[in-house]
Write an enzyme that holds these catalytic residues in place. Structure first.
Site, PDB file in Angstrom:
ATOM      1  N   HIS A  47       0.819  -1.220   0.000  1.00  0.00           N
ATOM      2  CA  HIS A  47       0.000   0.000   0.000  1.00  0.00           C
ATOM      3  C   HIS A  47       0.853   1.269   0.000  1.00  0.00           C
ATOM      4  CE1 HIS A  47       0.612  -0.111   4.417  1.00  0.00           C
ATOM      5  NE2 HIS A  47       0.377   1.184   4.371  1.00  0.00           N
ATOM      6  N   LYS A 102       0.339   5.330  -2.383  1.00  0.00           N
ATOM      7  CA  LYS A 102       0.215   6.680  -1.835  1.00  0.00           C
ATOM      8  C   LYS A 102       0.532   7.725  -2.902  1.00  0.00           C
ATOM      9  CE  LYS A 102       1.586   5.617   2.953  1.00  0.00           C
ATOM     10  NZ  LYS A 102       0.694   6.497   3.721  1.00  0.00           N
ATOM     11  N   GLU A 157       6.397   5.137  13.940  1.00  0.00           N
ATOM     12  CA  GLU A 157       4.981   4.979  14.296  1.00  0.00           C
ATOM     13  C   GLU A 157       4.837   5.197  15.798  1.00  0.00           C
ATOM     14  OE1 GLU A 157       2.812   1.636  12.173  1.00  0.00           O
ATOM     15  OE2 GLU A 157       4.877   0.958  12.001  1.00  0.00           O
ATOM     16  N   ASP A 184       8.516  -6.847   8.689  1.00  0.00           N
ATOM     17  CA  ASP A 184       7.217  -6.205   8.548  1.00  0.00           C
ATOM     18  C   ASP A 184       7.280  -4.917   7.743  1.00  0.00           C
ATOM     19  OD1 ASP A 184       4.424  -5.937   9.064  1.00  0.00           O
ATOM     20  OD2 ASP A 184       4.856  -4.498  10.648  1.00  0.00           O
ATOM     21  N   HIS A 195       7.939  -2.360   2.628  1.00  0.00           N
ATOM     22  CA  HIS A 195       7.612  -0.968   2.328  1.00  0.00           C
ATOM     23  C   HIS A 195       8.840  -0.089   2.057  1.00  0.00           C
ATOM     24  CE1 HIS A 195       3.676  -2.155   3.469  1.00  0.00           C
ATOM     25  NE2 HIS A 195       3.844  -2.051   4.767  1.00  0.00           N
ATOM     26  N   LYS A 233       7.978   0.937  16.240  1.00  0.00           N
ATOM     27  CA  LYS A 233       6.743   1.105  17.002  1.00  0.00           C
ATOM     28  C   LYS A 233       7.003   1.949  18.256  1.00  0.00           C
ATOM     29  CE  LYS A 233       4.142  -1.746  14.522  1.00  0.00           C
ATOM     30  NZ  LYS A 233       2.953  -1.266  13.775  1.00  0.00           N
TER      31      LYS A 233
END
Length: 481
Positions: free
Chosen positions: A187, A191, A225, A244, A249, A335
């Site tokens: 995804h 963008k 994040e 991940d 990405h 995270k």
């Protein structure tokens, strides 16, 4: 048969299609896919005739009415708010449901064939919004059930766990589908601001010539994040931040940032240009990587006692080709950090400032000589430079020029990342999807690191990582934090 009442948009409306959504009751379907498909419907970007067949194992205990209610709830909760319910009843006429077990796809095959007859669709699109262990069984069942021929497969990351598993997944995929029928979805590439990297570089003569080691000292890609793992301990223990985020990405965005000018902006040309970058990646080792783990991770449900799973990665990446030799690319993601941002920063070589006796500006740092791309939604671009300060002396100080998508364009017709990629898959456009060759090469370049990873260093929640992350990028500084 359901027919959309939206006016045709020439060249943008896909041909009639049947979309099968595996994992119809899952979180991804509820949060992104169903609201995204509904927005495409309201925007007149779905086929004139289409059917969406939700599917899940029999133990999920769902029927057509239940799937419609799941769709209504997800549109109301996660869809765009303006007039969200205005056209739902029309959209709901396109929804059906069929439970399916990978041991017997005969019922699903009958449902797909009936839907194709009703809509006149030549194409069936299968979206695997399911856990990774289900990928290969579902793909094989589509092949043996006669559903794969002439169809398209959309598959979510992770595309394997390492090089061996990535090859096994691709072998299974190619046993049922040809490569040009496969849509590996990331995804980030959907963008607007990420796609704008291509426009910024290749449509503007003021930028592309400087996109080179002769002018750049470093490149950063920073995606912190603020959220923790949110109770997904069991999942995160199997993946970690590197698998991940980095190998999917961030390295894919790096491909856009670092590629040579492609022949065209189509799937073949873009994937060839990205794959050339990936082929030149120097294999990653722990000497160029910092792993972090936020304080409190070990107390999360599902996390193993004494776990060494990383929740933060900072990496120094080298691309050994003529354009980028000697220029470090710094990647960071994690995270429970101090911001929720996606920022790419190009640091330009600083000229000799000795002629400006009162400059008092650091030669390296965050104050100037940077091109900063905010890759969030809707995104922005900033050029940070030095300008003369008013007065009788020739002093310089930091200044900036900026562009904002939201302030410069009408965002009414913007598509969210998943919406754009769903629409492309229905059109049969693979431009923004990943190819098998590139995926396998990234796992190959990651193998030395994954075989001998660094021990994670603890960091406090709400920070930008341990001190080792700052030391990794010296003598430069992170744009964020």
């Amino acid at each position: 048969m359901q027919t959309s009442t939206k006016p045709d948009r020439e060249g943008l409306r896909p041909d009639s299609a049947v979309l099968v959504l595996f994992g119809a009751s899952g979180d991804l379907a509820k949060r992104k896919l169903i609201p995204g498909l509904y927005h495409l419907y309201r925007a007149g970007l779905m086929p004139e005739n289409f059917r969406i067949i939700g599917s899940a194992p029999a133990e999920v205990k769902m029927d057509v009415e239940g799937f419609v209610e799941v769709a209504r709830s997800s549109v109301g909760t996660f869809g765009r708010r303006e007039g969200a319910d205005a056209d739902f009843d029309g959209f709901a006429k396109s929804l059906s449901y069929c439970a399916a077990s990978t041991s017997d796809f005969s019922g699903l095959a009958a449902a797909v064939n009936d839907a194709r007859k009703e809509t006149g669709a030549e194409t069936a699109v299968f979206y695997l919004a399911v856990p990774p262990p289900a990928f290969i069984p579902v793909i094989k069942a589509l092949g043996t059930g006669g559903l794969a021929q002439g169809s398209r497969l959309i598959i979510e990351k992770p595309f394997g766990y390492d090089l061996k598993s990535a090859k096994e997944l691709n072998t299974a995929i190619h046993g049922s589908f040809s490569e040009d029928e496969v849509y590996r979805i990331d995804h980030f590439l959907g963008k607007e601001a990420v796609q704008n990297i291509l426009a910024l570089r290749f449509a503007n003569g003021i930028f592309e010539p400087a996109w080179h080691r002769s002018f750049l000292e470093y490149v950063q890609l920073d995606v912190p994040e603020t959220l923790t793992i949110e109770g997904r301990g069991a999942f995160y223990e199997e993946t970690g931040a590197y698998r991940d985020m980095i190998v999917t990405h961030l390295l894919q965005v790096l491909g856009f940032l670092a590629m040579e000018p492609p022949e065209k902006l189509d799937a073949r040309s873009l994937n060839a240009a990205k794959n050339n970058v990936f082929a030149a990646l120097r294999p990653l080792t722990k000497a160029d990587v910092v792993f972090g783990q936020y304080e409190g991770y070990l107390q999360e449900p599902g996390v193993a006692a004494g776990s060494r799973t990383e929740t933060l990665v900072a990496a120094r990446v080298w691309i050994d080709n003529d354009r980028w030799s000697g220029v470090p690319f710094y990647l960071r993601t994690g995270k429970a950090m101090g911001a929720e941002k996606s920022v790419a920063t190009l640091g330009f070589r600083v000229p000799d400032l000795g002629r400006f006796e009162e400059a008092n500006v650091p030669l390296r740092g965050t104050a100037s000589n940077q091109l900063v791309l905010d890759l969030g939604d809707p995104g922005s671009i900033e050029v940070a430079f030095l300008a003369k300060t008013p007065g009788v002396t020739m002093d310089v100080a930091p200044a900036s020029l900026s562009f904002s998508y939201a302030e410069s364009f009408n965002m009414r017709y913007e598509l969210a990342a998943y919406e754009r990629l769903l629409h492309d898959a229905l059109l049969g456009d693979r431009t923004l999807f990943n190819a098998a060759e590139g995926i396998e090469r990234l796992w190959e370049a990651s193998a030395p690191l994954l075989e001998d990873p660094p021990r994670p260093v603890a960091y406090a929640k709400g920070t930008f990582g341990p001190d080792e992350v700052t030391k990794l990028i010296e003598p430069y500084s992170w744009k964020l934090g």
